[in-house]
Design a protein around this motif. Structure first.
Motif, PDB file in Angstrom:
ATOM      1  N   LEU A  26      -5.938  22.279  12.482  1.00  0.00           N
ATOM      2  CA  LEU A  26      -4.931  22.561  11.458  1.00  0.00           C
ATOM      3  C   LEU A  26      -3.575  22.894  12.088  1.00  0.00           C
ATOM      4  O   LEU A  26      -2.525  22.483  11.576  1.00  0.00           O
ATOM      5  CB  LEU A  26      -5.393  23.711  10.563  1.00  0.00           C
ATOM      6  N   SER A  27      -3.586  23.606  13.207  1.00  0.00           N
ATOM      7  CA  SER A  27      -2.327  23.938  13.880  1.00  0.00           C
ATOM      8  C   SER A  27      -1.631  22.683  14.388  1.00  0.00           C
ATOM      9  O   SER A  27      -0.419  22.517  14.207  1.00  0.00           O
ATOM     10  CB  SER A  27      -2.590  24.878  15.057  1.00  0.00           C
ATOM     11  N   PHE A  28      -2.377  21.802  15.025  1.00  0.00           N
ATOM     12  CA  PHE A  28      -1.778  20.565  15.532  1.00  0.00           C
ATOM     13  C   PHE A  28      -1.285  19.666  14.404  1.00  0.00           C
ATOM     14  O   PHE A  28      -0.197  19.090  14.484  1.00  0.00           O
ATOM     15  CB  PHE A  28      -2.761  19.800  16.420  1.00  0.00           C
ATOM     16  N   VAL A  29      -2.061  19.564  13.342  1.00  0.00           N
ATOM     17  CA  VAL A  29      -1.641  18.742  12.200  1.00  0.00           C
ATOM     18  C   VAL A  29      -0.378  19.331  11.577  1.00  0.00           C
ATOM     19  O   VAL A  29       0.562  18.603  11.263  1.00  0.00           O
ATOM     20  CB  VAL A  29      -2.786  18.618  11.170  1.00  0.00           C
ATOM     21  N   SER A  30      -0.353  20.648  11.431  1.00  0.00           N
ATOM     22  CA  SER A  30       0.835  21.297  10.867  1.00  0.00           C
ATOM     23  C   SER A  30       2.051  21.076  11.757  1.00  0.00           C
ATOM     24  O   SER A  30       3.146  20.774  11.276  1.00  0.00           O
ATOM     25  CB  SER A  30       0.600  22.801  10.708  1.00  0.00           C
ATOM     26  N   LEU A  31       1.855  21.224  13.060  1.00  0.00           N
ATOM     27  CA  LEU A  31       2.951  21.017  14.008  1.00  0.00           C
ATOM     28  C   LEU A  31       3.475  19.585  13.937  1.00  0.00           C
ATOM     29  O   LEU A  31       4.695  19.354  13.898  1.00  0.00           O
ATOM     30  CB  LEU A  31       2.480  21.338  15.419  1.00  0.00           C
ATOM     31  N   LEU A  32       2.584  18.625  13.896  1.00  0.00           N
ATOM     32  CA  LEU A  32       2.997  17.222  13.790  1.00  0.00           C
ATOM     33  C   LEU A  32       3.701  16.941  12.473  1.00  0.00           C
ATOM     34  O   LEU A  32       4.713  16.226  12.438  1.00  0.00           O
ATOM     35  CB  LEU A  32       1.789  16.302  13.943  1.00  0.00           C
ATOM     36  N   LEU A  33       3.203  17.497  11.399  1.00  0.00           N
ATOM     37  CA  LEU A  33       3.800  17.276  10.090  1.00  0.00           C
ATOM     38  C   LEU A  33       5.202  17.873  10.018  1.00  0.00           C
ATOM     39  O   LEU A  33       6.149  17.210   9.567  1.00  0.00           O
ATOM     40  CB  LEU A  33       2.905  17.875   8.997  1.00  0.00           C
ATOM     41  N   SER A  35       7.177  18.580  12.545  1.00  0.00           N
ATOM     42  CA  SER A  35       8.043  17.812  13.454  1.00  0.00           C
ATOM     43  C   SER A  35       8.478  16.500  12.813  1.00  0.00           C
ATOM     44  O   SER A  35       9.649  16.103  12.920  1.00  0.00           O
ATOM     45  CB  SER A  35       7.313  17.518  14.763  1.00  0.00           C
ATOM     46  N   SER A  36       7.566  15.826  12.153  1.00  0.00           N
ATOM     47  CA  SER A  36       7.892  14.553  11.505  1.00  0.00           C
ATOM     48  C   SER A  36       8.898  14.742  10.384  1.00  0.00           C
ATOM     49  O   SER A  36       9.825  13.943  10.224  1.00  0.00           O
ATOM     50  CB  SER A  36       6.626  13.904  10.954  1.00  0.00           C
ATOM     51  N   ILE A  37       8.739  15.796   9.616  1.00  0.00           N
ATOM     52  CA  ILE A  37       9.659  16.067   8.514  1.00  0.00           C
ATOM     53  C   ILE A  37      11.058  16.366   9.054  1.00  0.00           C
ATOM     54  O   ILE A  37      12.057  15.843   8.556  1.00  0.00           O
ATOM     55  CB  ILE A  37       9.142  17.226   7.639  1.00  0.00           C
ATOM     56  N   ILE A  38      11.134  17.184  10.096  1.00  0.00           N
ATOM     57  CA  ILE A  38      12.436  17.518  10.678  1.00  0.00           C
ATOM     58  C   ILE A  38      13.094  16.279  11.275  1.00  0.00           C
ATOM     59  O   ILE A  38      14.281  16.019  11.051  1.00  0.00           O
ATOM     60  CB  ILE A  38      12.285  18.631  11.734  1.00  0.00           C
ATOM     61  N   LEU A  39      12.320  15.495  12.010  1.00  0.00           N
ATOM     62  CA  LEU A  39      12.864  14.277  12.605  1.00  0.00           C
ATOM     63  C   LEU A  39      13.336  13.297  11.530  1.00  0.00           C
ATOM     64  O   LEU A  39      14.407  12.692  11.650  1.00  0.00           O
ATOM     65  CB  LEU A  39      11.807  13.612  13.492  1.00  0.00           C
ATOM     66  N   GLY A  40      12.581  13.177  10.477  1.00  0.00           N
ATOM     67  CA  GLY A  40      12.980  12.302   9.373  1.00  0.00           C
ATOM     68  C   GLY A  40      14.258  12.770   8.705  1.00  0.00           C
ATOM     69  O   GLY A  40      15.128  11.965   8.371  1.00  0.00           O
ATOM     70  N   ALA A  41      14.387  14.076   8.503  1.00  0.00           N
ATOM     71  CA  ALA A  41      15.593  14.619   7.872  1.00  0.00           C
ATOM     72  C   ALA A  41      16.818  14.384   8.752  1.00  0.00           C
ATOM     73  O   ALA A  41      17.887  14.009   8.257  1.00  0.00           O
ATOM     74  CB  ALA A  41      15.416  16.105   7.594  1.00  0.00           C
ATOM     75  N   VAL A  42      16.662  14.595  10.049  1.00  0.00           N
ATOM     76  CA  VAL A  42      17.780  14.367  10.977  1.00  0.00           C
ATOM     77  C   VAL A  42      18.168  12.885  10.985  1.00  0.00           C
ATOM     78  O   VAL A  42      19.350  12.543  10.927  1.00  0.00           O
ATOM     79  CB  VAL A  42      17.421  14.858  12.399  1.00  0.00           C
ATOM     80  N   ALA A  43      17.175  12.012  11.048  1.00  0.00           N
ATOM     81  CA  ALA A  43      17.449  10.571  11.053  1.00  0.00           C
ATOM     82  C   ALA A  43      18.144  10.146   9.766  1.00  0.00           C
ATOM     83  O   ALA A  43      19.083   9.341   9.788  1.00  0.00           O
ATOM     84  CB  ALA A  43      16.153   9.790  11.243  1.00  0.00           C
ATOM     85  N   LEU A  44      17.716  10.688   8.646  1.00  0.00           N
ATOM     86  CA  LEU A  44      18.332  10.357   7.357  1.00  0.00           C
ATOM     87  C   LEU A  44      19.784  10.819   7.311  1.00  0.00           C
ATOM     88  O   LEU A  44      20.664  10.079   6.857  1.00  0.00           O
ATOM     89  CB  LEU A  44      17.532  10.999   6.218  1.00  0.00           C
ATOM     90  N   THR A  45      20.049  12.019   7.805  1.00  0.00           N
ATOM     91  CA  THR A  45      21.414  12.543   7.814  1.00  0.00           C
ATOM     92  C   THR A  45      22.324  11.704   8.708  1.00  0.00           C
ATOM     93  O   THR A  45      23.438  11.352   8.312  1.00  0.00           O
ATOM     94  CB  THR A  45      21.413  14.012   8.300  1.00  0.00           C
ATOM     95  N   VAL A  46      21.847  11.382   9.899  1.00  0.00           N
ATOM     96  CA  VAL A  46      22.649  10.582  10.832  1.00  0.00           C
ATOM     97  C   VAL A  46      22.919   9.197  10.246  1.00  0.00           C
ATOM     98  O   VAL A  46      24.054   8.706  10.268  1.00  0.00           O
ATOM     99  CB  VAL A  46      21.944  10.476  12.206  1.00  0.00           C
ATOM    100  N   ALA A  47      21.894   8.560   9.708  1.00  0.00           N
ATOM    101  CA  ALA A  47      22.060   7.226   9.117  1.00  0.00           C
ATOM    102  C   ALA A  47      23.031   7.265   7.942  1.00  0.00           C
ATOM    103  O   ALA A  47      23.879   6.378   7.801  1.00  0.00           O
ATOM    104  CB  ALA A  47      20.712   6.676   8.683  1.00  0.00           C
ATOM    105  N   SER A  48      22.933   8.287   7.127  1.00  0.00           N
ATOM    106  CA  SER A  48      23.830   8.422   5.978  1.00  0.00           C
ATOM    107  C   SER A  48      25.278   8.568   6.437  1.00  0.00           C
ATOM    108  O   SER A  48      26.181   7.939   5.873  1.00  0.00           O
ATOM    109  CB  SER A  48      23.413   9.635   5.148  1.00  0.00           C
ATOM    110  N   ASN A  49      25.505   9.378   7.464  1.00  0.00           N
ATOM    111  CA  ASN A  49      26.862   9.555   7.981  1.00  0.00           C
ATOM    112  C   ASN A  49      27.418   8.259   8.565  1.00  0.00           C
ATOM    113  O   ASN A  49      28.585   7.922   8.347  1.00  0.00           O
ATOM    114  CB  ASN A  49      26.890  10.660   9.041  1.00  0.00           C
ATOM    115  N   ILE A  50      26.600   7.535   9.290  1.00  0.00           N
ATOM    116  CA  ILE A  50      27.045   6.267   9.886  1.00  0.00           C
ATOM    117  C   ILE A  50      27.393   5.262   8.793  1.00  0.00           C
ATOM    118  O   ILE A  50      28.424   4.580   8.867  1.00  0.00           O
ATOM    119  CB  ILE A  50      25.972   5.710  10.836  1.00  0.00           C
TER     120      ILE A  50
END
Length: 93
Positions: A26-33, A35-50
């Motif tokens: 559960l800890s590893f799944v939570s950590l991966l989830l 991390s994926s959400i944060i990475l997705g949010a950052v990618a979305l913000t950067v793409a939107s700005n570009i």
């Protein structure tokens, strides 16, 4: 403790190891989830700005080109009117 086929099995130890295994999973799944959400949010913000920056550049370029085209057409109309005026002046002589 229980005896099975001559082996002593500690039931509490087995349930603790399952509990630790589940907690780790559960800890590893939570950590991966997370991390994926944060990475997705950052990618979305950067793409939107570009995309926004590129849209602004494109609009600016299109406005400049439209202004040049309009200026060219106005100049052509001005020259045509000047030609008509010159002909009128010649006929009036």
């Amino acid at each position: 403790m229980q005896r099975m086929n001559g082996f002593k099995i500690n039931v509490k130890s087995k349930s603790k190891s399952k509990s630790i295994k589940i907690r780790l999973i559960l800890s590893f799944v939570s950590l991966l989830l997370i991390s994926s959400i944060i990475l997705g949010a950052v990618a979305l913000t950067v793409a939107s700005n570009i995309i926004t920056q590129e849209a602004k550049k494109t609009i600016s370029t299109m406005a400049t080109e439209a202004a040049k085209l309009l200026e060219s057409r106005l100049e052509t109309q001005k020259e045509a009117l000047e030609s008509i005026e010159a002909l009128s002046d010649m006929e009036g002589m």
